[in-house]
Structure formats: structure tokens, C-alpha cells
Scaffold this active site. Structure first.
Site, PDB file in Angstrom:
ATOM      1  N   ARG A 163       0.817  -1.223   0.000  1.00 54.38           N
ATOM      2  CA  ARG A 163       0.000   0.000   0.000  1.00 54.38           C
ATOM      3  C   ARG A 163       0.845   1.264   0.000  1.00 54.38           C
ATOM      4  NH1 ARG A 163      -2.356  -3.764  -0.730  1.00 54.38           N
ATOM      5  NH2 ARG A 163      -4.420  -4.405  -0.029  1.00 54.38           N
ATOM      6  N   SER A 241     -10.838  -0.993   2.735  1.00 55.54           N
ATOM      7  CA  SER A 241     -10.230  -1.104   4.063  1.00 55.54           C
ATOM      8  C   SER A 241      -9.872   0.282   4.557  1.00 55.54           C
ATOM      9  CB  SER A 241      -8.956  -1.939   3.984  1.00 55.54           C
ATOM     10  OG  SER A 241      -9.268  -3.241   3.561  1.00 55.54           O
ATOM     11  N   GLU A 345      -5.718   3.930   5.459  1.00 54.87           N
ATOM     12  CA  GLU A 345      -5.311   3.626   4.088  1.00 54.87           C
ATOM     13  C   GLU A 345      -5.784   4.698   3.096  1.00 54.87           C
ATOM     14  OE1 GLU A 345      -5.865  -0.505   2.407  1.00 54.87           O
ATOM     15  OE2 GLU A 345      -6.839   0.704   0.868  1.00 54.87           O
TER      16      GLU A 345
HETATM   17  C1  LIG Z   1     -15.487  -1.267  -1.862  1.00 56.15           C
HETATM   18  C2  LIG Z   1     -14.018  -0.977  -1.991  1.00 56.15           C
HETATM   19  C3  LIG Z   1     -13.096  -2.012  -2.044  1.00 56.15           C
HETATM   20  C4  LIG Z   1     -11.726  -1.750  -2.182  1.00 56.15           C
HETATM   21  N1  LIG Z   1     -10.840  -2.790  -2.220  1.00 56.15           N
HETATM   22  C5  LIG Z   1      -9.509  -2.555  -2.359  1.00 56.15           C
HETATM   23  C6  LIG Z   1      -8.578  -3.639  -2.409  1.00 56.15           C
HETATM   24  O1  LIG Z   1      -8.952  -4.801  -2.346  1.00 56.15           O
HETATM   25  N2  LIG Z   1      -7.262  -3.343  -2.547  1.00 56.15           N
HETATM   26  C7  LIG Z   1      -6.803  -2.068  -2.647  1.00 56.15           C
HETATM   27  O2  LIG Z   1      -5.586  -1.879  -2.765  1.00 56.15           O
HETATM   28  N3  LIG Z   1      -7.664  -1.017  -2.600  1.00 56.15           N
HETATM   29  C8  LIG Z   1      -8.995  -1.238  -2.464  1.00 56.15           C
HETATM   30  N4  LIG Z   1      -9.880  -0.183  -2.399  1.00 56.15           N
HETATM   31  C9  LIG Z   1      -9.363   1.195  -2.450  1.00 56.15           C
HETATM   32  C10 LIG Z   1      -9.424   1.831  -3.859  1.00 56.15           C
HETATM   33  O3  LIG Z   1     -10.386   1.233  -4.658  1.00 56.15           O
HETATM   34  C11 LIG Z   1      -8.090   1.749  -4.582  1.00 56.15           C
HETATM   35  O4  LIG Z   1      -7.095   2.385  -3.823  1.00 56.15           O
HETATM   36  C12 LIG Z   1      -8.147   2.423  -5.964  1.00 56.15           C
HETATM   37  O5  LIG Z   1      -6.943   2.215  -6.660  1.00 56.15           O
HETATM   38  C13 LIG Z   1      -8.421   3.909  -5.893  1.00 56.15           C
HETATM   39  O6  LIG Z   1      -8.685   4.352  -7.208  1.00 56.15           O
HETATM   40  P1  LIG Z   1      -9.504   5.661  -7.515  1.00 56.15           P
HETATM   41  O7  LIG Z   1      -9.438   5.895  -8.977  1.00 56.15           O
HETATM   42  O8  LIG Z   1     -10.864   5.563  -6.944  1.00 56.15           O
HETATM   43  O9  LIG Z   1      -8.633   6.749  -6.740  1.00 56.15           O
HETATM   44  P2  LIG Z   1      -9.160   8.031  -5.939  1.00 56.15           P
HETATM   45  O10 LIG Z   1      -9.863   7.591  -4.710  1.00 56.15           O
HETATM   46  O11 LIG Z   1      -9.859   8.961  -6.841  1.00 56.15           O
HETATM   47  O12 LIG Z   1      -7.749   8.682  -5.509  1.00 56.15           O
HETATM   48  C14 LIG Z   1      -6.950   8.072  -4.527  1.00 56.15           C
HETATM   49  C15 LIG Z   1      -5.616   8.837  -4.436  1.00 56.15           C
HETATM   50  O13 LIG Z   1      -4.884   8.640  -5.636  1.00 56.15           O
HETATM   51  C16 LIG Z   1      -4.636   9.887  -6.262  1.00 56.15           C
HETATM   52  N5  LIG Z   1      -4.771   9.706  -7.713  1.00 56.15           N
HETATM   53  C17 LIG Z   1      -5.793   9.119  -8.366  1.00 56.15           C
HETATM   54  N6  LIG Z   1      -5.557   9.088  -9.680  1.00 56.15           N
HETATM   55  C18 LIG Z   1      -4.351   9.680  -9.858  1.00 56.15           C
HETATM   56  C19 LIG Z   1      -3.556   9.976 -11.001  1.00 56.15           C
HETATM   57  N7  LIG Z   1      -3.950   9.666 -12.256  1.00 56.15           N
HETATM   58  N8  LIG Z   1      -2.365  10.614 -10.830  1.00 56.15           N
HETATM   59  C20 LIG Z   1      -1.953  10.961  -9.581  1.00 56.15           C
HETATM   60  N9  LIG Z   1      -2.654  10.702  -8.463  1.00 56.15           N
HETATM   61  C21 LIG Z   1      -3.850  10.079  -8.609  1.00 56.15           C
HETATM   62  C22 LIG Z   1      -5.680  10.838  -5.710  1.00 56.15           C
HETATM   63  O14 LIG Z   1      -5.252  12.192  -5.795  1.00 56.15           O
HETATM   64  C23 LIG Z   1      -5.782  10.340  -4.293  1.00 56.15           C
HETATM   65  O15 LIG Z   1      -4.716  10.838  -3.536  1.00 56.15           O
HETATM   66  C24 LIG Z   1     -11.272  -0.419  -2.260  1.00 56.15           C
HETATM   67  C25 LIG Z   1     -12.215   0.635  -2.214  1.00 56.15           C
HETATM   68  C26 LIG Z   1     -13.567   0.360  -2.080  1.00 56.15           C
HETATM   69  C27 LIG Z   1     -14.543   1.482  -2.029  1.00 56.15           C
END
Ligand SMILES: Cc1cc2nc3c(=O)[nH]c(=O)nc-3n(C[C@H](O)[C@H](O)[C@H](O)COP(=O)(O)OP(=O)(O)OC[C@H]3O[C@@H](n4cnc5c(N)ncnc54)[C@H](O)[C@@H]3O)c2cc1C
Length: 353
Positions: A163, A241, A345
């Protein structure tokens, strides 16, 4: 076509927790060039920047974000060589996984059902059920905000760990424009490295199975924990998480076991997994939370621990203050009970724990 900037755009509907205030300014960027243009315009003005993907790893405070939010909408997937794919940052991650499994590529089947966009997966080195993005990531195409140029960072230079990544170490330095992934040409999964998944498949750890079956099994396991977004299931209104599994020195883990025995009696031990460095172990945060006195479903105002998974905090309200209060209560309760401080996280925007 010039970019359309809007003011006072609510962020809650753009996050999976559905919490928090508005963005002072907001723009959607549908291509690499538009992302670069929008980010550069904020940097030129000295305006705070938030890059928004699927909003699935974000807790936005009630004051919102006093700056420019750039929502990444760039799409496109190109197979540049057999099994090597260049993916634009705005591609929905799970659609990619579904497609790769269907086309007979393996290496990400255990990462099924994770919400958000491909461009966010390197940020926290997304992982689940024994696989991590690190295992398949070749390089990341970034906009370097300091050098003001597009660069290709090899995955080996991204400090990818549990992570964690260089992008978390230097949050103001890079914007991810795309990523290159290398998958194996196989309709069988990579060896299963997660006990719960192996059990569900009726296999032993180290065995493989058809990738499509692994995907379905992972999705079923995740649904059982409220870890697949589903508007009909309020337990999925989370950021996944909420706390990381703490990685501690083995000695500290023994101390946690001693406190667990003193507290709970018998020969209880906190579940341990290998840490990412020699001499370290990863402790199960969900276990620590439950044993510290926070059962599934535990509620504080409009926030609660998911009734399906101790590690997910869910919201039923519109304000982030209850969620943050619950998170503090859980963190402090675990620390008082076991001497381990849990670290959140998700990324906290305009709020702190
Ligand atoms: C139901 C659920 C289950 C999940 N299960 C998991 C799991 O099993 N494993 C896991 O690792 N995570 C999990 N997550 C967390 C999440 O889905 C991941 O971390 C995912 O990669 C976040 O993607 P996002 O596009 O939604 O990012 P966002 O939430 O939009 O952004 C997260 C962070 O990344 C940055 N960011 C996003 N895109 C970019 C970019 N292009 N360039 C620079 N910075 C950027 C944002 O500024 C922010 O700081 C889960 C979340 C939910 C809601």
C-alpha cells in the site's frame, strides 16, 4: 475545445463514501493533453491540486477542497506487444481485469472487483488476495510537475511496497497519465498465494486454477465482505479497508500477543503474515479492531463499522465528521489495547484523524 472549469462542485457524489464538501474549482480532463493542461494551469496559478480518479480511496472533509479538482476521464487501452498493454489513467480498473481474463491473460485475476481507475492503481500499489499491481506493472507514464515534462518511470523506480509507492512519498510531484502492464498469456491464474482464496477454490496454496474461475471466486468472497460496490448494499458505502495492516518487528508482534493473552486469556495470537522486510510481520488489523472491542456493525452517529468486514468503515450520512470520529475511536482503542497504532489507508482531503 477549451476545458470547461466549474466552481463549487460537490465532491460527495464523486466518492464512494459519498461524504464531504465541494471543490472550489473543478474540471474534467478527457485526454492526456487535457490532464497536462489542467494540472499546469493550477500550477501556474499556485493553486492547490487534487487529482480525482474514481474517488474510492478518498475521505473528503466537510470543508471540501480549496483548489482545483481535475477529474481523470482519459480512456484507451493498446496492446503494444503480446501481453504488454498501455492503459490510459482513466480506464476503470475492474473493466480491464474482466477483459484481460476474458482474453486469456493472467496476473491480475485476484485484483477483481476493486473500484477506481487504472491510473490510481500504482499510487497505493493496489493489492488483494495475494496479488499486487507491482507484480504486473512495467512503467508509469507521468506528468512531472517540477520538470514540467512527460516521463516514463520504470516500476522499479516507483518504490512500490505494501500500500505504498513513490507517489505517496511525493504527492505533489507526479500525475499519472497512464501505465504499462505485462500479463502472462495464459487462461490459468498465477499460483494462488492466499489461504482463504485457495480454500474457497478447493486448492492448496501454490496451485493454479482457470483465471475466470479465480475471478468469480474472488468476486464472491469480496461480495461477502461488502467489498464490491453495490448501490443496494449499504455496507459497500466505504473506501474499502480503512486501515492498513500494520507491519511491525517480530519482537513487537510478540508483545502484541502477550497483551492479547493478558486481555483475552488462553493462547490467543494475532494472525500474522510475512512482512515486506526481513524480521517484520504484517498483523491483521481486522482482528485487532474486533478484539479491541469494536465488533462488526459498531456504530457512532452516521458512521459504522461494516456489518460484513471489521476493516471497512461505512457512512450513512452526509458529513464526514462522524466517520472521522469513529476512525479516531477505533485507532485509539486498538492502540490502548495492543500498543499498535493503525494508519488509515485512504487519502484524507481537507481533514485529519
Ligand atoms: C469497496 C471498496 C473495495 C476496495 N478494495 C480494495 C482492495 O482490495 N485493494 C486495494 O488496494 N484497494 C482497495 N480499495 C481502495 C481503492 O479502490 C483503490 O485504492 C483504488 O486504486 C483507488 O482508485 P480511484 O481511482 O478511486 O482513486 P481516488 O480515490 O480517486 O484517488 C486516490 C488517491 O490517488 C490519487 N490519484 C488518483 N488518480 C491519480 C492519477 N492519475 N495521478 C496521480 N494521483 C492520482 C488521488 O489524488 C488520491 O490521492 C477499495 C475501495 C472500495 C470502495
Amino acid at each position: 475545445v477549451p476545458l470547461t472549469y466549474s466552481s463549487s462542485v460537490p465532491l460527495a457524489p464523486r466518492t464512494t463514501l459519498q461524504l464531504g464538501g465541494a471543490a472550489r474549482r473543478f474540471v474534467e480532463a478527457s485526454s492526456e493533453a487535457e490532464i497536462v493542461e489542467a494540472v499546469s494551469s493550477a500550477d501556474r496559478r499556485g493553486e492547490p491540486l487534487l487529482v480525482l480518479g474514481g474517488g474510492s480511496n478518498l475521505v473528503v472533509g466537510d470543508e471540501g477542497f480549496d483548489g482545483l479538482v481535475v477529474a481523470v476521464k482519459s480512456r484507451g487501452v493498446r496492446e503494444v506487444d503480446s501481453g504488454t498493454f498501455d492503459v490510459e489513467a482513466g480506464e476503470p480498473w475492474d473493466e480491464l481485469v474482466e477483459r484481460w481474463v476474458r482474453l486469456g491473460f493472467s496476473g491480475v485475476e485476484c485484483l477483481s472487483g476493486i473500484p477506481g481507475l487504472a491510473g490510481a492503481t500504482p499510487i497505493q500499489n493496489v493489492g488483494a488476495y495475494g496479488q499486487e499491481v507491482k507484480d504486473v506493472l512495467v512503467s508509469v507514464r507521468v506528468w512531472d510537475r517540477r520538470a514540467r515534462e512527460v516521463r516514463e518511470l520504470p516500476a522499479s523506480g516507483c518504490a512500490l511496497a505494501y500500500r505504498h509507492s513513490r507517489f505517496k512519498e511525493e504527492p505533489e510531484h507526479f500525475v499519472v497519465l497512464g501505465a504499462r502492464f505485462l500479463l502472462a498469456r495464459s487462461d490459468h491464474s498465477s499460483p494462488i498465494r492466499y489461504a482463504e482464496l485457495a480454500r474457497a477454490l478447493g486448492l492448496r496454496e501454490g496451485d493454479t486454477a482457470p483465471a475466470a474461475r479465480v475471478r468469480e471466486t474472488v468476486l464472491a468472497l469480496r461480495r461477502g465482505k461488502g467489498m464490491v460496490l453495490d448501490a443496494a448494499d449499504t455496507d459497500t458505502r466505504s473506501a474499502g479497508s480503512f486501515f492498513m495492516n500494520p507491519i511491525v518487528e517480530s519482537k513487537q508482534a510478540d508483545a502484541v500477543d502477550a497483551r492479547a493473552r493478558a486481555r483475552l486469556g488462553g493462547d490467543v495470537r494475532v494472525p500474522r503474515f510475512p512482512g515486506d522486510r526481513e524480521g517484520t510481520v504484517k498483523l491483521a488489523a481486522a482482528w485487532l479492531i474486533e478484539k479491541a472491542g469494536f465488533p462488526k456493525g459498531f456504530a457512532l452517529g452516521s458512521a459504522a463499522i461494516s456489518s460484513k468486514h471489521s476493516l471497512a468503515l461505512v457512512s450513512r450520512g452526509t458529513s464526514s465528521s462522524d466517520l472521522l470520529a469513529l476512525a479516531r475511536m477505533v485507532r485509539d482503542g486498538v492502540e490502548a489495547a495492543f500498543g499498535v497504532r493503525l494508519v488509515p489507508e485512504p487519502v484524507l482531503v481537507g481533514c485529519t484523524l
